[in-house]
Design a protein around this motif. Structure first.
Motif, PDB file in Angstrom:
ATOM      1  N   THR A   1       0.848  -1.150   0.007  1.00 42.94           N
ATOM      2  CA  THR A   1       0.021  -0.116  -0.011  1.00 42.94           C
ATOM      3  C   THR A   1       0.908   1.264   0.019  1.00 42.94           C
ATOM      4  OG1 THR A   1      -1.631  -1.059   1.350  1.00 42.94           O
ATOM      5  CG2 THR A   1      -1.706   1.162   1.221  1.00 42.94           C
ATOM      6  N   TYR A   2       0.475   2.283  -0.794  1.00 43.27           N
ATOM      7  CA  TYR A   2       1.307   3.443  -0.898  1.00 43.27           C
ATOM      8  C   TYR A   2       0.459   4.516  -1.087  1.00 43.27           C
ATOM      9  CZ  TYR A   2       0.866   2.746  -5.971  1.00 43.27           C
ATOM     10  OH  TYR A   2      -0.031   2.603  -7.111  1.00 43.27           O
ATOM     11  N   ILE A   3       1.406   5.874  -1.096  1.00 43.48           N
ATOM     12  CA  ILE A   3       0.607   7.063  -1.403  1.00 43.48           C
ATOM     13  C   ILE A   3       1.683   7.720  -2.359  1.00 43.48           C
ATOM     14  CG2 ILE A   3      -0.476   7.281   0.797  1.00 43.48           C
ATOM     15  CD1 ILE A   3       1.488   9.267   1.771  1.00 43.48           C
ATOM     16  N   ASN A   4       1.282   8.508  -3.044  1.00 43.51           N
ATOM     17  CA  ASN A   4       1.779   9.145  -4.081  1.00 43.51           C
ATOM     18  C   ASN A   4       2.131  10.639  -3.521  1.00 43.51           C
ATOM     19  OD1 ASN A   4       1.850   7.647  -6.434  1.00 43.51           O
ATOM     20  ND2 ASN A   4      -0.192   7.990  -6.738  1.00 43.51           N
ATOM     21  N   ILE A   5       3.308  11.139  -3.504  1.00 43.30           N
ATOM     22  CA  ILE A   5       3.797  12.452  -2.907  1.00 43.30           C
ATOM     23  C   ILE A   5       4.734  12.944  -3.873  1.00 43.30           C
ATOM     24  CG2 ILE A   5       3.584  11.787  -0.527  1.00 43.30           C
ATOM     25  CD1 ILE A   5       6.605  11.605  -0.446  1.00 43.30           C
TER      26      ILE A   5
ATOM     27  N   LYS B   1       1.892   2.085   8.229  1.00 43.99           N
ATOM     28  CA  LYS B   1       0.920   1.709   9.002  1.00 43.99           C
ATOM     29  C   LYS B   1       0.882   0.316   9.936  1.00 43.99           C
ATOM     30  CE  LYS B   1      -2.310   3.507   5.579  1.00 43.99           C
ATOM     31  NZ  LYS B   1      -3.296   2.934   4.597  1.00 43.99           N
ATOM     32  N   VAL B   2       2.075  -0.329   9.489  1.00 46.25           N
ATOM     33  CA  VAL B   2       2.211  -1.571  10.157  1.00 46.25           C
ATOM     34  C   VAL B   2       3.656  -1.673  10.333  1.00 46.25           C
ATOM     35  CG1 VAL B   2       0.470  -3.118   9.227  1.00 46.25           C
ATOM     36  CG2 VAL B   2       2.892  -2.974   8.135  1.00 46.25           C
ATOM     37  N   PRO B   3       4.194  -2.167  11.631  1.00 42.87           N
ATOM     38  CA  PRO B   3       5.569  -2.182  11.961  1.00 42.87           C
ATOM     39  C   PRO B   3       6.584  -2.629  10.981  1.00 42.87           C
ATOM     40  CG  PRO B   3       4.245  -2.973  14.073  1.00 42.87           C
ATOM     41  CD  PRO B   3       3.413  -2.926  12.700  1.00 42.87           C
ATOM     42  N   MET B   4       7.366  -2.060  10.476  1.00 43.33           N
ATOM     43  CA  MET B   4       8.425  -2.452   9.260  1.00 43.33           C
ATOM     44  C   MET B   4       9.816  -1.976   9.808  1.00 43.33           C
ATOM     45  SD  MET B   4       6.930  -2.116   5.580  1.00 43.33           S
ATOM     46  CE  MET B   4       6.260  -0.653   5.693  1.00 43.33           C
ATOM     47  N   THR B   5      10.740  -2.630   9.405  1.00 44.34           N
ATOM     48  CA  THR B   5      12.074  -2.111   9.692  1.00 44.34           C
ATOM     49  C   THR B   5      12.621  -1.196   8.509  1.00 44.34           C
ATOM     50  OG1 THR B   5      13.129  -3.998   8.434  1.00 44.34           O
ATOM     51  CG2 THR B   5      12.924  -3.982  10.885  1.00 44.34           C
ATOM     52  N   PHE B   6      13.523  -0.425   8.901  1.00 45.32           N
ATOM     53  CA  PHE B   6      13.969   0.436   7.787  1.00 45.32           C
ATOM     54  C   PHE B   6      14.517  -0.051   6.467  1.00 45.32           C
ATOM     55  CE2 PHE B   6      17.071   3.179   5.695  1.00 45.32           C
ATOM     56  CZ  PHE B   6      16.141   4.193   5.215  1.00 45.32           C
ATOM     57  N   PRO B   7      15.225  -1.137   6.617  1.00 42.47           N
ATOM     58  CA  PRO B   7      15.448  -1.713   5.380  1.00 42.47           C
ATOM     59  C   PRO B   7      14.441  -2.435   4.598  1.00 42.47           C
ATOM     60  CG  PRO B   7      17.034  -2.495   7.181  1.00 42.47           C
ATOM     61  CD  PRO B   7      15.958  -1.492   7.641  1.00 42.47           C
TER      62      PRO B   7
ATOM     63  N   LEU C   1       3.437   2.356   2.643  1.00 45.52           N
ATOM     64  CA  LEU C   1       2.810   2.421   3.825  1.00 45.52           C
ATOM     65  C   LEU C   1       2.880   1.019   4.611  1.00 45.52           C
ATOM     66  CD1 LEU C   1       0.209   5.162   3.451  1.00 45.52           C
ATOM     67  CD2 LEU C   1       2.400   5.512   4.511  1.00 45.52           C
ATOM     68  N   ALA C   2       2.407  -0.089   3.773  1.00 47.60           N
ATOM     69  CA  ALA C   2       2.096  -1.201   4.497  1.00 47.60           C
ATOM     70  C   ALA C   2       1.879  -2.318   3.276  1.00 47.60           C
ATOM     71  CB  ALA C   2       1.078  -1.100   5.360  1.00 47.60           C
ATOM     72  N   PHE C   3       1.689  -3.463   3.361  1.00 49.28           N
ATOM     73  CA  PHE C   3       1.700  -4.700   2.842  1.00 49.28           C
ATOM     74  C   PHE C   3       0.122  -4.913   2.671  1.00 49.28           C
ATOM     75  CE2 PHE C   3       6.032  -6.352   2.582  1.00 49.28           C
ATOM     76  CZ  PHE C   3       6.158  -6.455   1.259  1.00 49.28           C
ATOM     77  N   GLU C   4      -0.392  -5.017   1.732  1.00 50.59           N
ATOM     78  CA  GLU C   4      -1.808  -5.502   1.731  1.00 50.59           C
ATOM     79  C   GLU C   4      -1.924  -6.935   0.870  1.00 50.59           C
ATOM     80  OE1 GLU C   4      -5.587  -3.778  -1.035  1.00 50.59           O
ATOM     81  OE2 GLU C   4      -4.586  -2.371   0.206  1.00 50.59           O
ATOM     82  N   LEU C   5      -2.262  -7.869   1.693  1.00 51.77           N
ATOM     83  CA  LEU C   5      -2.433  -9.244   1.324  1.00 51.77           C
ATOM     84  C   LEU C   5      -3.524  -9.429   0.200  1.00 51.77           C
ATOM     85  CD1 LEU C   5      -1.525 -11.115   4.512  1.00 51.77           C
ATOM     86  CD2 LEU C   5       0.007 -10.955   2.548  1.00 51.77           C
ATOM     87  N   GLU C   6      -3.288 -10.293  -0.750  1.00 59.87           N
ATOM     88  CA  GLU C   6      -4.234 -10.793  -1.571  1.00 59.87           C
ATOM     89  C   GLU C   6      -4.782 -12.113  -1.161  1.00 59.87           C
ATOM     90  OE1 GLU C   6      -2.760 -10.669  -5.535  1.00 59.87           O
ATOM     91  OE2 GLU C   6      -2.504  -8.475  -5.793  1.00 59.87           O
ATOM     92  N   ASN C   7      -5.801 -12.384  -1.697  1.00 61.74           N
ATOM     93  CA  ASN C   7      -6.616 -13.556  -1.209  1.00 61.74           C
ATOM     94  C   ASN C   7      -6.394 -14.670  -2.398  1.00 61.74           C
ATOM     95  OD1 ASN C   7      -7.758 -12.800   1.007  1.00 61.74           O
ATOM     96  ND2 ASN C   7      -9.651 -12.064   0.060  1.00 61.74           N
ATOM     97  N   THR C   8      -5.214 -14.626  -3.206  1.00 59.19           N
ATOM     98  CA  THR C   8      -4.914 -15.742  -4.159  1.00 59.19           C
ATOM     99  C   THR C   8      -4.070 -17.076  -3.684  1.00 59.19           C
ATOM    100  OG1 THR C   8      -2.731 -14.683  -4.521  1.00 59.19           O
ATOM    101  CG2 THR C   8      -4.583 -14.249  -5.954  1.00 59.19           C
TER     102      THR C   8
END
Length: 112
Positions: free
Chosen positions: A47-51, A69-75, A103-110
């Protein structure tokens, strides 16, 4: 009798070499993940935003301005950033350029 044994040894060596070259000495299953989660990991879309970049912006300042939006490390987040903006690898941010900020990962239902 000796010729027969030599022929048998040559045939066995040829068979072993053929099997080794076609199937390999390592089982192929070792190269593929066993868990469904590992198989589905590549199917996740960020998930991302355009800036728009302004003068003086850095990747660090953009990440600080828009926390994940979710805890992620910098790398991890930096890897997502370069996956979304491949043209910025080995490049500096240019003022006025539009980029995608993860911002975060969004999981697909595949995955099943």
């Amino acid at each position: 009798m000796r010729a027969f044994l030599v022929t048998l040894i040559i045939v066995l060596v040829a068979l072993v070499v053929k099997i080794d070259l076609t199937e390999g000495t390592l089982p192929l299953a070792a190269f593929y993940p066993k868990e469904t989660e590992e198989l589905c990991e590549d199917l996740r879309e960020p998930t991302y935003i355009n800036i728009q970049v302004i003068q003086g912006d850095t990747i660090h300042s953009l990440f600080a301005m828009q926390p994940a939006k979710v805890p992620m490390t910098f790398p991890e987040r930096l890897q997502l950033f370069y996956r979304l903006n491949p043209h910025l690898q080995l490049q500096e941010l240019v003022a006025g350029e539009n980029i995608k900020l993860p911002l975060a990962f969004e999981l697909e239902n595949t995955c099943k």
